[in-house]
Design an enzyme around this catalytic site. Structure first.
Site, short mmCIF file in Angstrom:
data_model
loop_
_atom_site.label_atom_id
_atom_site.label_comp_id
_atom_site.label_asym_id
_atom_site.label_seq_id
_atom_site.Cartn_x
_atom_site.Cartn_y
_atom_site.Cartn_z
N GLU A 33 0.83 -1.20 0.00
CA GLU A 33 0.00 0.00 0.00
C GLU A 33 0.87 1.25 0.00
OE1 GLU A 33 -3.42 2.27 2.71
OE2 GLU A 33 -2.34 0.54 3.51
N ASP A 48 0.83 3.99 -3.08
CA ASP A 48 0.52 5.40 -2.93
C ASP A 48 1.37 6.24 -3.86
OD1 ASP A 48 -0.56 7.80 -1.56
OD2 ASP A 48 1.45 7.96 -0.73
N GLU A 59 -7.69 0.82 0.95
CA GLU A 59 -6.35 0.36 1.35
C GLU A 59 -5.86 -0.77 0.46
OE1 GLU A 59 -6.67 1.34 6.15
OE2 GLU A 59 -7.04 -0.69 5.41
N GLU A 113 -5.11 0.22 -3.21
CA GLU A 113 -3.82 0.87 -3.33
C GLU A 113 -2.68 -0.15 -3.23
OE1 GLU A 113 -2.82 5.29 -2.36
OE2 GLU A 113 -2.78 4.13 -0.49
#
Length: 233
Positions: free
Chosen positions: A49, A53, A121, A124
């Site tokens: 994750e 990002d 979450e 990602e």
């Protein structure tokens, strides 16, 4: 734990990746991305994750530069904020039915309020996994069709990306003064989409709540929630 996940090969198809055969090492990355910390299993999604990002922001920037080459930088920044938001990520996860593959704890699976956060979450994290498997081109191949639809919707929205300004204009136009924002840091986990909680209020009795990775994000989400309430009235 939630119900038994579907085969990862079906997820690979949902990610629009037919040109590359899913190898065992690739499947392991996907599984890691879909394993939420609430499951108690390891490896879990958090590292992917974190990577996702950065990949998401880069590829969204590249998409905007290609699709809207004449758009001013300030407008690009506003559009990108929408195309990388937790709300957008949650919608992305819902569009592929991510819950059919995720591994989450029984408590989390019974918490409907947390479902959108978990979708964001893990979506990602999937972006991070896809980048490690086949690079930026694979990420673009999956996300570009979703971005095209979302960008059109954002650019046709009279509120555009700045919901705080839109809410302020609405309230001042009716002599209600400025909206009041109250933000609270709920934890110090970097990248947590529920790190900050914000409540916005307007007289006589309008209140709305938003969550975000930063105070600014949480305020924007709270303002959007307030505008959604007003549009529904």
């Amino acid at each position: 734990m939630s119900q038994q996940p579907l085969p990862l090969e079906q997820l690979w198809e949902a990610l629009s990746q037919p040109r590359k055969t899913l190898k065992q090492v690739d499947a392991a990355l996907l599984q890691e991305a879909l394993t939420h910390t609430s499951s108690g299993l390891k490896p879990h999604h958090e590292q992917l994750e974190f990577l996702g990002d950065a990949v998401l922001r880069l590829t969204a920037s590249e998409f905007i530069a290609s699709a809207y080459p004449q758009m001013p930088v300030g407008e690009r920044s506003n559009l990108r904020a929408q195309l990388v938001s937790d709300r957008w990520l949650a919608e992305l996860g819902a569009s592929i039915g991510i819950a059919r593959w995720w591994r989450i704890g029984s408590k989390a699976s019974g918490d409907s309020a947390a479902a959108a956060t978990i979708r964001a979450e893990l979506s990602e994290a999937l972006i991070g996994a896809l980048y490690k498997i086949d690079g930026l081109s694979a990420v673009h191949q999956w996300l570009t069709p979703h971005w095209q639809l979302s960008a059109e919707a954002v650019l046709s929205d009279p509120h555009r990306a700045n919901c705080k300004s839109a809410l302020q204009e609405w309230s001042q136009g009716r002599g209600l003064g400025l909206p009041t924002y109250t933000s609270e840091e709920m934890n110090q986990r970097h990248g947590d989409p529920r790190r900050f909680r914000c409540t916005v209020s307007l007289p006589p009795k309008l209140t709305a709540e938003g969550w975000g990775r930063s105070r600014r994000d949480a305020e924007q989400q709270a303002a959007r929630a307030a505008l959604d309430q007003l549009d529904g009235n």
